[in-house]
Design a protein around this motif. Sequence first.
Motif, PDB file in Angstrom:
ATOM      1  N   TYR A  65      13.479 -98.588 -58.999  1.00 41.94           N
ATOM      2  CA  TYR A  65      12.076 -98.212 -58.872  1.00 41.94           C
ATOM      3  C   TYR A  65      11.966 -97.096 -57.837  1.00 41.94           C
ATOM      4  CZ  TYR A  65      10.582-102.080 -61.763  1.00 41.94           C
ATOM      5  OH  TYR A  65      10.374-102.936 -62.837  1.00 41.94           O
ATOM      6  N   TYR A  66      11.387 -95.991 -58.281  1.00 36.72           N
ATOM      7  CA  TYR A  66      11.159 -94.847 -57.409  1.00 36.72           C
ATOM      8  C   TYR A  66       9.671 -94.715 -57.107  1.00 36.72           C
ATOM      9  CZ  TYR A  66      15.754 -93.085 -59.017  1.00 36.72           C
ATOM     10  OH  TYR A  66      17.077 -92.910 -59.318  1.00 36.72           O
ATOM     11  N   CYS A  67       9.343 -94.402 -55.870  1.00 38.28           N
ATOM     12  CA  CYS A  67       7.992 -93.909 -55.613  1.00 38.28           C
ATOM     13  C   CYS A  67       8.067 -92.388 -55.617  1.00 38.28           C
ATOM     14  CB  CYS A  67       7.423 -94.428 -54.304  1.00 38.28           C
ATOM     15  SG  CYS A  67       8.295 -93.939 -52.813  1.00 38.28           S
ATOM     16  N   ALA A  68       6.982 -91.771 -56.017  1.00 43.83           N
ATOM     17  CA  ALA A  68       6.958 -90.321 -56.138  1.00 43.83           C
ATOM     18  C   ALA A  68       5.597 -89.792 -55.730  1.00 43.83           C
ATOM     19  CB  ALA A  68       7.291 -89.903 -57.569  1.00 43.83           C
ATOM     20  N   TYR A 105      -5.563 -85.686 -60.900  1.00 44.53           N
ATOM     21  CA  TYR A 105      -4.749 -85.857 -62.100  1.00 44.53           C
ATOM     22  C   TYR A 105      -4.027 -84.575 -62.489  1.00 44.53           C
ATOM     23  CZ  TYR A 105      -8.216 -89.575 -62.480  1.00 44.53           C
ATOM     24  OH  TYR A 105      -9.033 -90.633 -62.226  1.00 44.53           O
ATOM     25  N   GLY A 106      -3.042 -84.743 -63.357  1.00 44.73           N
ATOM     26  CA  GLY A 106      -2.475 -83.586 -64.024  1.00 44.73           C
ATOM     27  C   GLY A 106      -1.373 -82.850 -63.302  1.00 44.73           C
ATOM     28  N   HIS A 107      -0.853 -83.439 -62.245  1.00 45.94           N
ATOM     29  CA  HIS A 107       0.152 -82.724 -61.466  1.00 45.94           C
ATOM     30  C   HIS A 107       1.534 -83.337 -61.623  1.00 45.94           C
ATOM     31  CE1 HIS A 107      -3.773 -82.364 -59.338  1.00 45.94           C
ATOM     32  NE2 HIS A 107      -3.458 -81.096 -59.414  1.00 45.94           N
ATOM     33  N   PRO A 108       2.560 -82.544 -61.321  1.00 46.05           N
ATOM     34  CA  PRO A 108       3.919 -83.095 -61.371  1.00 46.05           C
ATOM     35  C   PRO A 108       4.221 -83.924 -60.131  1.00 46.05           C
ATOM     36  CG  PRO A 108       3.984 -80.839 -60.629  1.00 46.05           C
ATOM     37  CD  PRO A 108       2.548 -81.128 -60.973  1.00 46.05           C
ATOM     38  N   PHE A 109       5.410 -84.529 -60.133  1.00 50.75           N
ATOM     39  CA  PHE A 109       5.837 -85.360 -59.021  1.00 50.75           C
ATOM     40  C   PHE A 109       6.843 -84.548 -58.210  1.00 50.75           C
ATOM     41  CE2 PHE A 109       3.608 -87.880 -61.696  1.00 50.75           C
ATOM     42  CZ  PHE A 109       4.238 -88.855 -62.446  1.00 50.75           C
ATOM     43  N   ASP A 110       6.435 -84.092 -57.040  1.00 53.69           N
ATOM     44  CA  ASP A 110       7.253 -83.122 -56.334  1.00 53.69           C
ATOM     45  C   ASP A 110       8.153 -83.701 -55.249  1.00 53.69           C
ATOM     46  OD1 ASP A 110       5.102 -81.646 -53.802  1.00 53.69           O
ATOM     47  OD2 ASP A 110       5.112 -83.680 -54.628  1.00 53.69           O
ATOM     48  N   VAL A 111       7.928 -84.938 -54.863  1.00 54.84           N
ATOM     49  CA  VAL A 111       8.790 -85.590 -53.878  1.00 54.84           C
ATOM     50  C   VAL A 111       9.070 -87.001 -54.375  1.00 54.84           C
ATOM     51  CG1 VAL A 111       9.063 -86.368 -51.494  1.00 54.84           C
ATOM     52  CG2 VAL A 111       7.786 -84.257 -51.977  1.00 54.84           C
ATOM     53  N   TRP A 112      10.339 -87.405 -54.305  1.00 52.50           N
ATOM     54  CA  TRP A 112      10.763 -88.714 -54.777  1.00 52.50           C
ATOM     55  C   TRP A 112      11.501 -89.455 -53.664  1.00 52.50           C
ATOM     56  CZ3 TRP A 112      10.903 -90.179 -60.286  1.00 52.50           C
ATOM     57  CH2 TRP A 112      10.323 -89.225 -61.126  1.00 52.50           C
ATOM     58  N   GLY A 113      11.366 -90.767 -53.673  1.00 53.84           N
ATOM     59  CA  GLY A 113      12.181 -91.582 -52.790  1.00 53.84           C
ATOM     60  C   GLY A 113      13.580 -91.742 -53.366  1.00 53.84           C
ATOM     61  N   GLN A 114      14.402 -92.476 -52.660  1.00 54.00           N
ATOM     62  CA  GLN A 114      15.790 -92.682 -53.084  1.00 54.00           C
ATOM     63  C   GLN A 114      15.917 -93.809 -54.107  1.00 54.00           C
ATOM     64  OE1 GLN A 114      14.539 -94.102 -50.423  1.00 54.00           O
ATOM     65  NE2 GLN A 114      15.397 -96.167 -50.362  1.00 54.00           N
ATOM     66  N   GLY A 115      14.864 -94.597 -54.242  1.00 56.77           N
ATOM     67  CA  GLY A 115      14.853 -95.692 -55.207  1.00 56.77           C
ATOM     68  C   GLY A 115      15.283 -97.015 -54.599  1.00 56.77           C
ATOM     69  N   LYS A 137      21.160 -90.352 -58.143  1.00 57.08           N
ATOM     70  CA  LYS A 137      20.166 -89.642 -57.333  1.00 57.08           C
ATOM     71  C   LYS A 137      18.792 -89.705 -57.980  1.00 57.08           C
ATOM     72  CE  LYS A 137      23.204 -88.119 -54.347  1.00 57.08           C
ATOM     73  NZ  LYS A 137      23.205 -88.637 -52.945  1.00 57.08           N
ATOM     74  N   ALA A 138      17.783 -89.440 -57.151  1.00 56.88           N
ATOM     75  CA  ALA A 138      16.425 -89.357 -57.672  1.00 56.88           C
ATOM     76  C   ALA A 138      16.237 -88.063 -58.456  1.00 56.88           C
ATOM     77  CB  ALA A 138      15.426 -89.415 -56.524  1.00 56.88           C
ATOM     78  N   PRO A 139      15.311 -88.052 -59.389  1.00 54.79           N
ATOM     79  CA  PRO A 139      14.992 -86.796 -60.089  1.00 54.79           C
ATOM     80  C   PRO A 139      14.479 -85.749 -59.109  1.00 54.79           C
ATOM     81  CG  PRO A 139      14.088 -88.672 -61.254  1.00 54.79           C
ATOM     82  CD  PRO A 139      14.549 -89.180 -59.920  1.00 54.79           C
ATOM     83  N   LYS A 140      14.668 -84.496 -59.517  1.00 61.37           N
ATOM     84  CA  LYS A 140      14.208 -83.349 -58.731  1.00 61.37           C
ATOM     85  C   LYS A 140      13.334 -82.482 -59.621  1.00 61.37           C
ATOM     86  CE  LYS A 140      15.997 -79.062 -56.695  1.00 61.37           C
ATOM     87  NZ  LYS A 140      17.227 -78.255 -56.471  1.00 61.37           N
ATOM     88  N   LEU A 141      12.158 -82.135 -59.131  1.00 61.56           N
ATOM     89  CA  LEU A 141      11.262 -81.273 -59.895  1.00 61.56           C
ATOM     90  C   LEU A 141      11.794 -79.846 -59.914  1.00 61.56           C
ATOM     91  CD1 LEU A 141       8.522 -80.849 -61.358  1.00 61.56           C
ATOM     92  CD2 LEU A 141       7.527 -80.417 -59.088  1.00 61.56           C
ATOM     93  N   LEU A 142      11.967 -79.308 -61.125  1.00 65.09           N
ATOM     94  CA  LEU A 142      12.446 -77.935 -61.274  1.00 65.09           C
ATOM     95  C   LEU A 142      11.308 -76.978 -61.613  1.00 65.09           C
ATOM     96  CD1 LEU A 142      15.610 -78.392 -63.550  1.00 65.09           C
ATOM     97  CD2 LEU A 142      15.552 -78.138 -61.044  1.00 65.09           C
ATOM     98  N   ILE A 143      10.529 -77.370 -62.628  1.00 68.08           N
ATOM     99  CA  ILE A 143       9.495 -76.498 -63.183  1.00 68.08           C
ATOM    100  C   ILE A 143       8.247 -77.323 -63.423  1.00 68.08           C
ATOM    101  CG2 ILE A 143       8.836 -75.235 -65.283  1.00 68.08           C
ATOM    102  CD1 ILE A 143      11.762 -74.268 -65.417  1.00 68.08           C
ATOM    103  N   SER A 144       7.107 -76.798 -63.021  1.00 67.95           N
ATOM    104  CA  SER A 144       5.826 -77.427 -63.284  1.00 67.95           C
ATOM    105  C   SER A 144       4.962 -76.507 -64.134  1.00 67.95           C
ATOM    106  CB  SER A 144       5.111 -77.755 -61.972  1.00 67.95           C
ATOM    107  OG  SER A 144       4.830 -76.556 -61.253  1.00 67.95           O
ATOM    108  N   ALA A 145       3.943 -77.081 -64.719  1.00 66.77           N
ATOM    109  CA  ALA A 145       2.999 -76.311 -65.537  1.00 66.77           C
ATOM    110  C   ALA A 145       3.720 -75.411 -66.546  1.00 66.77           C
ATOM    111  CB  ALA A 145       2.073 -75.491 -64.642  1.00 66.77           C
ATOM    112  N   ALA A 146       4.736 -75.959 -67.142  1.00 66.41           N
ATOM    113  CA  ALA A 146       5.529 -75.336 -68.207  1.00 66.41           C
ATOM    114  C   ALA A 146       6.443 -74.200 -67.760  1.00 66.41           C
ATOM    115  CB  ALA A 146       4.631 -74.836 -69.347  1.00 66.41           C
TER     116      ALA A 146
END
Lengths: 121, 107
Positions: free
Chosen positions: A94-97, A104-114, B42-51
């Motif tokens: 389980y990751y928090c992000a 709404y509508g945004h990507p997940f830019d920071v993640w925990g280690q899980g 490892k945790a995922p890493k964001l590469l590209i957003s909004a396409a």
Amino acid sequence: QVQLVESGGGVVQPGRSLRLSCEASGFTFSSHSMHWVRQAPGKGLEWVALILYDGGNKYYADSVKGRFTISRDNSKNTLYLQMNSLRAEDTAVYYCARDLGYTYGHPFDVWGQGTMVTVSS
Amino acid sequence: DIQMTQSPSSLSASVGDRVTITCRASQYISTYLNWYQQKPGKAPKLLISAASTLQSGVPSRFSGSGSGTDFSLTISSLQPEDFATYYCQQSYSTPYTFGQGTKLEIK
């Protein structure tokens, strides 16, 4: 630095409960929506839940709706996931992000280690 | 729910190759499409957003394109550190679904 640190995982019997925590640091926690994402062993990513920046709105995947509850304490910079009635299929990392935005509508830019949750008798 | 379908599921390529991964949404998502890279353990890493918006610190050999329902991630010249699993994700509406992943392996 911006960081998320999960805790609370472990081995639990089917039907029991577990609470995960995610402590945030290095950014203004109360300005970001937050998510839980899980990954079963050898499988892909599954979004689990979202809570908006102020805790006012919460959203869940159908697979956990009614069993899991996402919450946050902005005074403690901490995100939670209360997991009840656990099933074998909830076994996952389980990751928090962090959501890039506060709504709404945004990507997940920071993640925990899980943190690993194993549901097994 | 919006279904995200990536292709291929796995890809074998060599250092220096140009590779493209595609992602199709089951319904219109405008450009609410994100790409993540995940390495084992490892945790995922964001590469590209909004396409198509490259995240800070991500090498320019990565690029994204598309809108509506069809999207792609291109790596212009593969480097050894690029061998990983890549996921697309829609953030148009909850549940924020991910594609099944594309595992990029060394040939």
